[in-house]
Design a protein around this motif. Structure first.
Motif, short mmCIF file in Angstrom:
data_model
loop_
_atom_site.label_atom_id
_atom_site.label_comp_id
_atom_site.label_asym_id
_atom_site.label_seq_id
_atom_site.Cartn_x
_atom_site.Cartn_y
_atom_site.Cartn_z
N ASN A 138 0.82 -1.21 0.00
CA ASN A 138 0.00 0.00 0.00
C ASN A 138 0.85 1.26 0.00
O ASN A 138 0.47 2.28 -0.58
N HIS A 154 -4.54 4.87 0.22
CA HIS A 154 -3.53 3.82 0.34
C HIS A 154 -2.55 4.07 1.48
O HIS A 154 -2.03 3.11 2.05
N GLN A 157 -4.52 2.79 4.35
CA GLN A 157 -4.56 1.33 4.29
C GLN A 157 -3.21 0.74 4.74
O GLN A 157 -3.16 -0.24 5.47
N ASN A 218 -5.40 -5.39 -2.20
CA ASN A 218 -6.58 -4.95 -1.44
C ASN A 218 -7.88 -5.62 -1.91
O ASN A 218 -8.78 -5.78 -1.12
N THR A 260 -13.45 -0.94 5.08
CA THR A 260 -12.58 -0.65 3.94
C THR A 260 -13.11 -1.24 2.64
O THR A 260 -12.81 -0.74 1.57
#
Lengths: 331, 89, 517
Positions: A138, A154, A157, A218, A260
């Motif tokens: 990420n 990102h 994340q 992801n 998410t």
């Protein structure tokens, strides 16, 4: 009685910055998410080419095969700018802390059936390394993708995955000790059950296309791993065997995934809806990484599910396909 | 020895912290600036958790200090019990 | 139960080690050089990434907790400031020009730092530096956003800030800060860490934030003060990272020392040149001054930086050699810069003015060696001319330094009456420099610096007019076309403060707030 609170009313000259007004109209104030996101990344008149990648500009949309007329079509449905993000995580952190305290103070770890404790250590602790890999991937997408609408989530994340690796470490220290972490790392490096997954993660490290990396990490990997491990194995299977305290310790992950995936789904949808070419590329990446991810997770599932693994992984893949279909990509 | 320093925002949270630092570092010098307090010391400055806890009457985690810290100078070492700023030469 | 009780509680350092270091592994399915392709080409040798010392040992749970506390406080103050028209409490409307300079010159750099630290964090194989870099990447997007959010309200009432992203990529003087960060992020990851992490964050950031933020506090700008101090609280973490990076690289291999020394020399100078903007802000743009540029340089660089370089001497690192020239310039820098912006007030997105009598007196007391002799007469002349209706606006484009991109306004070290020019012939072209240091930086990496997007060259080449402009039509006004390309509104965003809409509006609004009219 009515109290009038009088302040001076002066008329503003403008509602927001011009770049925002060009996008949403000049007649209304913008949200903090909009002002903190839209056009934040520089776009013109760069002075030098990166010495580490002279073929591209500092920010360069051509690092990916996905083509967008406007990269700010990507919006985070959570509307996370730093402040909103941090406040949301601090709240979840509070809950996680209370859960850890609850399990610790009541000595609930000691009440776990030995078989459950053993399964949890074997299954969860090597996932620290998977989360660490995700942190790295990420960071990569954040660094090399184009437009703050896409890149910004990102970094959140990446840090979430570091947080998850650290929560898993705490689970290990609570149910085991430092040696349990070492043993899990040994299994991650050597045991057959983990090699497919480790290969997947290491292969993802060399993906250069930031949107493909988003898909591999992801969407495909986390999209199967979280429903399989946290929603199915921990919350259902182990809980029914007396493992409820473990579900408390991993609540952060369950809640995090539910949150998410809204952003992940929105991102897939926007990329695919842009053009038939994008849709073709997304479909190819999604099916390829989904298949690899499912194959890599199958031996991991066996640690907890034994013979039922094929069936459960199959169900998780079905759910994933349905999710992607809703996001506009039929697999 | 060169000067090390720590600058904190001036507010209710930092009042007892500054007091604690001055207790533990008798030679430290306070420099008050707009909205900010800078504490200078010769070569070494220690922030001790226990001293702060005695003054505020509750547990204190030294990482909380970061909320109000503005800047610093020197090498930094942090443990559960203290933060040390120092120059080696 | 017993098992739990017997367990040893880990101390901060051990705990942090299992929370970060333990997460890493040596890959075997892909080669290290394919996973980490950017760490070899700069020539830095790292033998053991585990020797990295983590200064602040923050795990993510603690990070979220403390950062959320900072954010809650910050936004509560921003909201209160906005609701109460806090902008009307600043000393006078000239102050707002520092805010314009900040949002168009500095805030976009915070964003680049965010992306740059994500890149550096991804590039390093060691988990210690990676975690520290990524946390900083996250902090930097915080700084970019909190600045935009704090200044958003100023933009509603004052001119010059309305299209700051667009301007940052285009307006002539903004290429100075922009090229500085572009230079850093396009360098290798180690140089990036030395440039931003060490030279900028550790050595120079105090000069940017502390005077600016104290200045904001002193001038009644609660909003800016709050984001500034709140950002600085992250800065303490960044500074320790910058220092750890340097110590780590230097300890790893003696061959790293000369490379690092060259980077420190280069980036101290590059950073210092960017701080020219801060120097003039401190001496001219804050209606109430906290300290002079010269004093700030003495406290934060000469004293504090001196201690730092003394500490690094054990590795063989010495004080950057440019420090000598900077010491000679400190009596002149802010005055030469302000004079330039006074000249080019038609082409900048903020207002300039001549200091009043009290301010001149302050300047002569702070700069006894230089002000009365060299700069006061010049200002008095300009002031007289302006009073006669001849306010001077320079419409001739200046020659720029190829490296720092500042107009060639600086004088010879030691002779403040003579402009300093340096030049280099490279592959058939002539390149110009403001100083020996900028010239040396070019000579070391000419292939990089010939790429520079120099605003004046670009204007002359016709690249800075709005699309579809025909410069051959009769009566074509190039300056007007350039301002359009900048999206700078002539008569509102630029020109002298005295005739500005900002000045007029502020007086009127403040009157409403304090009088019964």
């Amino acid at each position: 009685m009515q109290i009038d609170l009088r302040t001076v009313t002066i008329k503003p000259l403008r509602q927001t910055f011009d770049n925002i007004a060009r996008r949403i109209g000049a007649d209304k104030p913008a949200s903090r998410y909009q002002e903190g996101t839209l056009d934040m990344q520089q776009t013109a008149n760069f002075h030098y080419r990166p010495t580490w990648d002279p073929a591209h500009d500092i920010y360069d949309a051509s690092r990916t095969a996905i083509k967008m007329a406007d990269w700010y079509a990507f919006k985070d449905p959570r509307q996370f700018y730093y402040g909103a993000y941090t406040l949301a995580r601090a709240k979840q952190q509070d809950t996680a802390e209370a859960n850890f305290d609850f399990v610790e103070n009541r000595g609930l770890a000691a009440t776990l059936p030995e078989s459950v404790r053993k399964t949890v250590l074997e299954l969860l602790l090597p996932l620290r390394h998977v989360a660490w890999g995700s942190n790295m991937n990420n960071a990569s997408v954040c660094a090399y993708s184009y437009g703050t609408g896409f890149s910004q989530p990102h970094i959140y994340q990446a840090m979430d995955q570091l947080g998850i690796a650290q929560y898993l470490t705490r689970v290990g220290l609570l149910l085991g000790d430092v040696e349990s972490l070492d043993e899990a790392k040994r299994a991650w490096m050597d045991d057959d059950a983990w090699q497919g997954l480790r290969r997947y993660v290491e292969d993802s490290f060399v993906i250069k296309d930031p949107v493909e990396l988003f898909v591999a990490q992801n969407v495909a990997l986390d999209g199967l791993l979280y429903p399989l491990v946290y929603e199915t194995i921990i919350d259902d299977v182990l809980s029914s065997q007396g493992g409820t305290p473990v579900a408390m310790l991993t609540q952060f992950m369950t809640d995090w995934f539910t949150e998410t995936r809204k952003w992940v789904d929105a991102t897939v949808k926007i990329a695919a809806a842009e053009s038939p070419e994008n849709k073709e590329v997304m479909t190819r990446w999604l099916s390829q990484w989904r298949d690899r991810s499912a194959a890599a997770l199958l031996p991991v599932a066996r640690i907890a599910l034994g013979d039922r693994s094929d069936e459960v992984v199959g169900e998780v893949v079905q759910q994933f396909n349905a999710r992607m279909a809703k996001a506009g990509v039929a697999l | 020895m060169s000067t090390v320093f720590l600058a904190l925002q001036t507010n209710e949270d930092t009042r007892p912290i500054i007091e604690a630092i001055l207790q533990d570092n008798p030679s430290a010098v306070v420099d008050e600036q707009p909205a900010m307090v800078k504490i200078n010391a010769d070569g070494r400055l220690v922030v001790r958790r226990e001293t702060i806890e005695e003054l505020i009457g509750r547990d204190y985690d030294l990482q909380e200090l970061q909320v109000n810290m503005i800047t610093m100078s020197g090498n930094l070492d942090q443990t559960d019990d203290e933060i040390t700023l120092f120059w080696k030469s | 139960m017993d098992m739990q009780v017997a367990k040893k509680k880990l101390g901060l350092k051990e705990r942090y080690a299992v929370m970060t270091r333990g997460l890493d592994w040596t890959p075997s399915y892909q080669k290290m050089e394919d996973i980490y392709p950017y760490i070899a080409y700069e020539g830095i040798k790292i033998h053991d990434w585990d020797k990295w010392e983590d200064p602040f040992r923050l795990t993510m749970d603690a990070y979220w907790k403390y950062q959320a506390e900072k954010e809650r406080k910050l936004y509560a103050i921003i909201d209160a400031f906005n609701q109460n028209n806090g902008h009307l409490n600043v000393t006078d409307a000239r102050y707002v020009n520092t805010v314009k300079l900040f949002i168009s010159g500095i805030s976009p750099l915070e964003y680049v730092a965010h992306r740059g630290f994500a890149h550096a964090g991804r590039a390093f194989p060691g988990p210690g530096p990676r975690v520290a870099c990524l946390m900083q990447s996250l902090d930097e997007i915080r700084h970019a956003q909190t600045q935009v959010h704090s200044i958003s309200n100023y933009n509603k009432y004052y001119n010059g800030m309305h299209d700051f992203h667009h301007m940052h990529d285009r307006v002539w003087f903004l290429s100075v800060p922009k090229s500085f960060f572009d230079d850093a992020i396009t360098a290798g990851p180690f140089e990036f860490m030395v440039s931003i992490g060490f030279s900028f964050e550790y050595v120079l950031t105090n000069l940017l934030f502390v005077p600016f933020v104290s200045g904001a506090a002193y001038n009644g700008d609660m909003g800016t003060m709050t984001f500034g101090f709140s950002a600085q609280s992250d800065e303490a973490r960044h500074m320790t990272l910058g220092l750890e990076v340097i110590k780590f690289i230097l300890e790893q291999d003696p061959a790293n020392v000369p490379i690092v020394q060259r980077w420190i020399d280069k980036w101290t100078w590059r950073g210092y040149r960017v701080l020219t903007l801060v120097a003039m802000m401190m001496d001219y743009m804050l209606p109430k001054r906290t300290m002079s540029w010269k004093e700030a340089w003495e406290v934060y660089f000469e004293e504090n930086g001196g201690a730092l370089f003394k500490d690094l001497a054990r590795y063989g690192i010495t004080m950057p050699k440019c420090a000598e020239q900077i010491a000679l310039e400190k009596d002149h820098l802010s005055h030469q810069a302000w004079s330039t912006f006074y000249n080019y007030a038609a082409a900048a997105n903020f207002h300039t003015w001549m200091p009043d009598e009290d301010e001149m007196a302050w300047l002569s007391s702070k700069y006894p060696e230089s002000f009365d002799k060299l700069y006061r007469p010049r200002y008095e002349f300009w002031r007289e001319q302006a009073a006669k209706g001849n306010r001077f606006y320079n419409k001739t484009l200046p020659m720029l330094c190829q490296t720092c991109q500042i107009p060639m306004i600086f004088t010879e070290p030691g002779d403040a009456t003579k402009i300093c020019y340096r030049e280099v012939d490279y592959k058939g072209d002539k390149y110009h420099f403001c100083s020996d240091h900028c010239k040396e930086i070019f000579e070391h990496e000419p292939e990089k610096y010939v790429q520079a997007w120099l605003p004046v060259h670009q204007i002359y080449q016709g690249n800075c007019f709005p699309e579809g402009t025909d410069p051959t039509v009769e009566g074509f006004d190039p300056l007007a076309a350039v301002l359009k390309y900048y999206n700078l509104e002539h008569g509102r965003d630029n020109l002298d403060f005295d005739i500005s809409e900002d000045k007029k509006n502020f007086a009127e609004w403040r009157g409403q707030a304090t009088k019964n009219i």
